[in-house]
Design an enzyme around this catalytic site. Structure first.
Site, PDB file in Angstrom:
ATOM      1  CG  MET A  35      -1.938  -1.109   1.263  1.00 30.13           C
ATOM      2  SD  MET A  35      -3.156  -0.943   2.595  1.00 30.13           S
ATOM      3  CE  MET A  35      -2.129  -1.121   4.054  1.00 30.13           C
ATOM      4  CB  CYS A  93      -3.397   1.688  -1.091  1.00 32.68           C
ATOM      5  SG  CYS A  93      -2.443   2.411  -2.443  1.00 32.68           S
ATOM      6  CB  CYS A 136      -1.755   6.730  -0.721  1.00 24.07           C
ATOM      7  SG  CYS A 136      -2.760   5.969  -2.017  1.00 24.07           S
ATOM      8  CB  CYS A 195       8.841  14.164 -14.714  1.00 23.23           C
ATOM      9  SG  CYS A 195       9.800  12.883 -15.526  1.00 23.23           S
ATOM     10  CE1 TYR A 216      -4.036  -2.988  -2.761  1.00 21.17           C
ATOM     11  CE2 TYR A 216      -1.856  -1.987  -2.697  1.00 21.17           C
ATOM     12  CZ  TYR A 216      -3.215  -1.894  -2.942  1.00 21.17           C
ATOM     13  OH  TYR A 216      -3.753  -0.715  -3.367  1.00 21.17           O
ATOM     14  CB  CYS A 272       8.478   9.916 -14.386  1.00 24.59           C
ATOM     15  SG  CYS A 272       7.750  11.385 -15.143  1.00 24.59           S
ATOM     16  CB  CYS A 307       3.753  43.475 -36.028  1.00 21.85           C
ATOM     17  SG  CYS A 307       2.017  43.914 -36.236  1.00 21.85           S
ATOM     18  CB  CYS A 308       0.664  40.141 -38.123  1.00 21.57           C
ATOM     19  SG  CYS A 308      -0.326  41.535 -38.694  1.00 21.57           S
TER      20      CYS A 308
END
Length: 549
Positions: free
Chosen positions: A9, A14, A11, A130, A62, A125, A546-547
Site C-alpha cells: 500500500m 490503497c 497511500c 519529472c 498487494y 518520473c 508585425c504580422c
C-alpha cells in the site's frame, strides 16, 4: 477477529481499496485497514476461511499474510486474476514509465503479466523526478514573479514568504494522487497483471527468482521478459563525498526547509533546473560546472542560460571541480581550484547510474555498457526474448522515450513488429528561459557530412516576446543548404517547450524552411518564432510588418 499484515500500500486510498474488497466477502462483518501500519483487522463469522481474505487482498496486487504467519499469501503466477493461463506469460521488472507501458500494451495484446517492483510503484518520473520537480519549479516561478517581473513599474512587487513545508505537502499530495491514478490503481484493477513486491534476479533466460519484500522467495517462469528498472543518481568519486549527507535530486525534492546557501555539483539538466528553483525560493546558489553550462548542447544555448542565471544572482563557476568534500555537522566544505566553498547544503547532480547490477545479467549473456543494457532497434537485448527500455538502457533518458520503448517492446514480445525511431526526439529543459531542441545541431549536421545553412532569430524579433517584455533567448534553425530541408531546431525562450513539437512535426514531414515560412502561424504566439526564423533564410524579418505573412 483475523489480523492481516498487508504490504504494497502506498497511500490511504490503497487502504480504502483493501477495505472495500474485504467487506464484499461473505462472512465479513467489519474491516479496519491502516496504511501507515500496513495492517487489516477483519471481524468475521465463525468458519470464514482466512485464505479467502488473503486471496482477496492479493488479487488487488498487494501482499497479505496472517499476522502470526511467516508465509506470504500466494502471488505471481499462482494467482490468475481471471486470466487465460494459455496466454503468453511476460515478466516485467519495474513499474515506471517503460515498465508500465510494456505491461499494459502486452496485456492489451493478450499476454498475462507478472510485474515485479522492489520499491514504490510508479518509478522515478511520478515519484522523485519529472512530477515533483516541475511542481517545485512552478512554485519557484510564481515566487520569482511576485518578487520581480517586467511590469513592476505599474504593478506592486513584494518578495513572498516561502513556507517550504507547505509547498512540500502540496507537492507530495499531487504525487500520491498521480501515483494511485496512473500506476497503483491501474495495476490493482487490471485482470491480466499480477504484482510482486520484491527484488528480481535472473536465473536463466526463461526464469527469475524474486526475493519478496515480506520474506521468502518465489520463482517466476516466463516466455518473454522486459527490464525497465530505471536509474538512480550517480555518486562521483570525489574524496570525502560518500561520508557526507549530501543531497541527490531525490532528497533535494524532499527538503522541508530551504538552505541559506546551496552548492550544486553539475551543470546539466537536473542540476540547473533545481539550482534555479532553490535560488528563486530564497537560497544563495553556486553551480560548479566541470566544463561549461549544458556542455552537450550548442554553445549558444549554454551561454544564454548562464546569462539568465547570472542576472538572477546565481553564481556559475566554470571549469571547476571539487577535489575534496567534508561536513562538520552544519556546513559542507568543498576544496576547489577556485578556492574553498562552504554551504549548508550540497546537491550532487552529475549524472545517473542504471539500476541493473542486481539482475545477474552477465551470467545469462545480456551485454551492458557501464551498466546500461544494450538494445537493438526492436528493444531486444543481446539475449533473444529479453527486452528492455528506459533509463536502464543505452537510450536517451526521457520518460516519453522510455514509455515509447516499452510499448514497442511489448508489441515485439507478443508477435508484432515495431521499432523506435528517435530521429525527431524532442528534449526540454525546464529552466527559465526553457531550452527545447530537436534534431541535429549545426555541429552534428556537419559531422554527419551535411552541407548546412543556419539562422538565429533573437527573441527581440518575436512579437510574443516583445509584448511579454521578455526578450532573452533565441530560436535557431539548421537546414540542408541545397534543399532547404530542416535538420534541427534549438530554442531558448520562456515557453520553448510549448513550441518544439511543431518543429518535431516539421522534421517528421521533411519540410523545408521555405515551406515552414509559408505556413500560417497564429499571431502573438511564441511558436510563430519558428516561422519568422524560417523566413530569415530568404528575407530580413526586421523589415516586415508585425504580422506579415
Amino acid at each position: 477477529m483475523i489480523e492481516l499484515n498487508v504490504s504494497g500500500m502506498t497511500c490511504d486510498r490503497c487502504a480504502d481499496h483493501v477495505r472495500e474488497a474485504l467487506e464484499k466477502l461473505p462472512g465479513v462483518q467489519s474491516v479496519e485497514v491502516s496504511y501507515p501500519q500496513g495492517t487489516a483487522s477483519v471481524a468475521v463469522d465463525p468458519g470464514t476461511p482466512a485464505s479467502a481474505l488473503t486471496f482477496a487482498v492479493t488479487r488487488l496486487g498487494y501482499q497479505a499474510r496472517l499476522a502470526n504467519s511467516e508465509t506470504p499469501s500466494p502471488t505471481g503466477a499462482s494467482v490468475s486474476k481471471g486470466r487465460d493461463e494459455d496466454a503468453p506469460h511476460i515478466a516485467v521488472i519495474g513499474s515506471g514509465g517503460a515498465a508500465m507501458a510494456a505491461a499494459l500494451k502486452a496485456a492489451e495484446r493478450g499476454a498475462r503479466i507478472t510485474l515485479i517492483e522492489r520499491g514504490t510503484l510508479g518509478g522515478t518520473c511520478v515519484n522523485t523526478g519529472c512530477v515533483p520537480s516541475k511542481i517545485m519549479i512552478r512554485a519557484a516561478h510564481i515566487a520569482h514573479l511576485r518578487k520581480e517581473s517586467p511590469f513592476d513599474a505599474g504593478l506592486s512587487a513584494q518578495a513572498p514568504v516561502v513556507d517550504r513545508a507547505q509547498l512540500l505537502r502540496q507537492q507530495l499530495g499531487r504525487v500520491e494522487e498521480l501515483r494511485d491514478a496512473k500506476y497503483a490503481g491501474i495495476l490493482r484493477d487490471h485482470p491480466a497483471i499480477t504484482v510482486l513486491h520484491g527484488e528480481a534476479r535472473f536465473v536463466d533466460a526463461r526464469s527469475l527468482t524474486v526475493e519478496l519484500n515480506e520474506g521468502g522467495a518465489q520463482t517466476v517462469r516466463f516466455d518473454r521478459a522486459f527490464i525497465g528498472t530505471g536509474a538512480r543518481p550517480t555518486e562521483p568519486p570525489v574524496p570525502g563525498l560518500a561520508e557526507t549527507p549530501y543531497l541527490t535530486s531525490t532528497s533535494a525534492l524532499e527538503l522541508d526547509t530551504l538552505p541559506e546557501r546551496l552548492i550544486v555539483i553539475g551543470a546539466s539538466v537536473v542540476a540547473l533546473e533545481l539550482a534555479q528553483a532553490f535560488a528563486r525560493l530564497g537560497s544563495r546558489v553556486t553551480v560548479l560546472a566541470r566544463s561549461r553550462v549544458l556542455s552537450q548542447e550548442d554553445p549558444a544555448v549554454g551561454e544564454a542560460v548562464e546569462a539568465a542565471f547570472r542576472r538572477e544572482g546565481i553564481e556559475i563557476l566554470k571549469q571547476t571541480q571539487a577535489s575534496e568534500v567534508s561536513h562538520d555537522g552544519q556546513l559542507f566544505t568543498l576544496q576547489t581550484h577556485a578556492g574553498t566553498l562552504q554551504a549548508e547544503q550540497l546537491l550532487v547532480a552529475s549524472g545517473r547510474t542504471p539500476n541493473t547490477e542486481a539482475l545477474n545479467l552477465a551470467s545469462i549473456g545480456v551485454e551492458t555498457a557501464r551498466g546500461a543494457i544494450l538494445v537493438d532497434e526492436h528493444l531486444q537485448t543481446t539475449v533473444p526474448g529479453l527486452y528492455a527500455a528506459g533509463d536502464c538502457t543505452d537510450q536517451p533518458e526521457y520518460v516519453y522515450v522510455a514509455a515509447a520503448g516499452g510499448s514497442r517492446a511489448a508489441i515485439n514480445m507478443t508477435g508484432g513488429e515495431a521499432t523506435l525511431d528517435l530521429s525527431a526526439m524532442p528534449a526540454v529543459i525546464f529552466t527559465d528561459p526553457q531550452v527545447a531542441t530537436v534534431g541535429l545541431t549545426e555541429a552534428e549536421a556537419l559531422e554527419q557530412g551535411f552541407s548546412v545553412e543556419s539562422r538565429v532569430l533573437e527573441l527581440a524579433n518575436v512579437p510574443r516576446a516583445l509584448v511579454n517584455f521578455d526578450t532573452g533567448g533565441f530560436i535557431k534553425l539548421v537546414a540542408e543548404r541545397d534543399t532547404g530541408r530542416l535538420l534541427g531546431v534549438q530554442a531558448v525562450a520562456g515557453e520553448a517547450g510549448e513550441l518544439i513539437q511543431t518543429a518535431v512535426l516539421a522534421l517528421r514531414a521533411r519540410m523545408t524552411v521555405q515551406a515552414i515560412g509559408d505556413e500560417l502561424f497564429p499571431y502573438l504566439t511564441m511558436v510563430e518564432g519558428i516561422k519568422l526564423c524560417a523566413q530569415t533564410f530568404t528575407k530580413d524579418v526586421t523589415q516586415l510588418s508585425c504580422c506579415a505573412g
